[in-house]
Design a protein around this motif. Structure first.
Motif, PDB file in Angstrom:
ATOM      1  N   VAL A  36       0.851  -1.204   0.000  1.00  0.00           N
ATOM      2  CA  VAL A  36       0.000   0.000   0.000  1.00  0.00           C
ATOM      3  C   VAL A  36       0.884   1.251   0.000  1.00  0.00           C
ATOM      4  O   VAL A  36       0.614   2.210  -0.738  1.00  0.00           O
ATOM      5  CB  VAL A  36      -0.974  -0.006   1.203  1.00  0.00           C
ATOM      6  N   GLU A  39       2.172   1.903  -3.412  1.00  0.00           N
ATOM      7  CA  GLU A  39       1.148   2.502  -4.279  1.00  0.00           C
ATOM      8  C   GLU A  39       1.035   4.004  -4.032  1.00  0.00           C
ATOM      9  O   GLU A  39       0.956   4.792  -4.976  1.00  0.00           O
ATOM     10  CB  GLU A  39      -0.208   1.834  -4.057  1.00  0.00           C
ATOM     11  N   ALA A  93      -3.709   7.965  -4.976  1.00  0.00           N
ATOM     12  CA  ALA A  93      -4.153   6.578  -5.121  1.00  0.00           C
ATOM     13  C   ALA A  93      -5.101   6.282  -3.964  1.00  0.00           C
ATOM     14  O   ALA A  93      -4.763   6.509  -2.808  1.00  0.00           O
ATOM     15  CB  ALA A  93      -2.967   5.624  -5.093  1.00  0.00           C
ATOM     16  N   THR A  94      -6.296   5.817  -4.287  1.00  0.00           N
ATOM     17  CA  THR A  94      -7.280   5.446  -3.270  1.00  0.00           C
ATOM     18  C   THR A  94      -7.869   4.079  -3.617  1.00  0.00           C
ATOM     19  O   THR A  94      -7.544   3.506  -4.665  1.00  0.00           O
ATOM     20  CB  THR A  94      -8.415   6.488  -3.183  1.00  0.00           C
ATOM     21  N   ASP A  95      -8.736   3.591  -2.755  1.00  0.00           N
ATOM     22  CA  ASP A  95      -9.399   2.299  -2.959  1.00  0.00           C
ATOM     23  C   ASP A  95      -8.369   1.213  -3.296  1.00  0.00           C
ATOM     24  O   ASP A  95      -8.542   0.449  -4.233  1.00  0.00           O
ATOM     25  CB  ASP A  95     -10.468   2.424  -4.054  1.00  0.00           C
ATOM     26  N   ILE A  96      -7.288   1.185  -2.512  1.00  0.00           N
ATOM     27  CA  ILE A  96      -6.191   0.246  -2.757  1.00  0.00           C
ATOM     28  C   ILE A  96      -6.563  -1.122  -2.187  1.00  0.00           C
ATOM     29  O   ILE A  96      -6.803  -1.259  -0.991  1.00  0.00           O
ATOM     30  CB  ILE A  96      -4.880   0.770  -2.135  1.00  0.00           C
ATOM     31  N   ARG A  97      -6.594  -2.105  -3.076  1.00  0.00           N
ATOM     32  CA  ARG A  97      -6.938  -3.478  -2.686  1.00  0.00           C
ATOM     33  C   ARG A  97      -5.781  -4.396  -3.056  1.00  0.00           C
ATOM     34  O   ARG A  97      -5.353  -4.408  -4.206  1.00  0.00           O
ATOM     35  CB  ARG A  97      -8.202  -3.928  -3.406  1.00  0.00           C
ATOM     36  N   CYS A 109      -6.309  -0.332  -7.708  1.00  0.00           N
ATOM     37  CA  CYS A 109      -6.570   0.924  -7.027  1.00  0.00           C
ATOM     38  C   CYS A 109      -7.156   1.937  -8.009  1.00  0.00           C
ATOM     39  O   CYS A 109      -7.259   1.671  -9.206  1.00  0.00           O
ATOM     40  CB  CYS A 109      -5.321   1.472  -6.344  1.00  0.00           C
ATOM     41  N   ARG A 127      -8.525   3.228 -13.273  1.00  0.00           N
ATOM     42  CA  ARG A 127      -8.331   2.027 -12.463  1.00  0.00           C
ATOM     43  C   ARG A 127      -6.975   1.469 -12.852  1.00  0.00           C
ATOM     44  O   ARG A 127      -6.614   1.413 -14.021  1.00  0.00           O
ATOM     45  CB  ARG A 127      -9.422   0.984 -12.735  1.00  0.00           C
TER      46      ARG A 127
END
Length: 154
Positions: A36, A39, A93-97, A109, A127
């Protein structure tokens, strides 16, 4: 017969505590946090046109597919970052999976970027899919795929 039933009952009772062989949960969490962080650092390096970060973190056989479909090796990608005409006001960068498969991490992400390109204001979302391998030099990116979201002002 009762012994078999007793062993099965004991096995089912312990099932919630069973984990496949591999890293303990705390080590997986440390790895997840490292990826994370990479990223987030990637977004920051792109915002600053910092090619040095990518020279260190991206593997020599790295391959990227840009939002426009251009396929780039590491040298081409680093060059595109270093000499980009885009000046970013923000790049996050958000919504990091993160998903782990042994020593491989697959990351999805959302990138949100705002800035100016040749005097024109832009705002885009994409994305991103990154693949990292954990080796002797730590986590290194080996592949990247960017997919622009509808309505992107590219």
């Amino acid at each position: 017969m009762y012994k078999i039933i007793s062993l099965l009952a004991l096995g089912f009772a312990l099932l919630p505590f069973w984990r496949p062989q591999g890293k303990p949960t705390d080590e997986l969490e440390i790895d997840r946090q490292e990826v994370v962080n990479l990223e987030n650092e990637t977004a920051r390096a792109l915002q600053l046109n910092n090619a040095t970060f990518f020279k260190r973190v991206y593997s020599e056989d790295f391959i990227a597919t840009s939002a426009s479909g251009l396929v780039m090796d590491k040298a081409t990608f680093v060059n595109s970052v270093q000499y980009s005409d885009a000046k970013f006001d923000s790049f996050i960068a958000t919504d990091i999976r993160v998903r782990f498969y042994q020593d491989t991490a697959v990351v999805n992400c959302l990138w949100t970027e705002r800035g100016k390109l040749r005097g024109q204001v832009f705002s885009n979302q994409s994305r991103i899919l990154h693949v990292y391998i954990n080796g002797p030099r730590g986590w290194q990116a080996v592949a990247s795929q960017e997919t622009p979201l509808p309505g992107a002002g590219r």
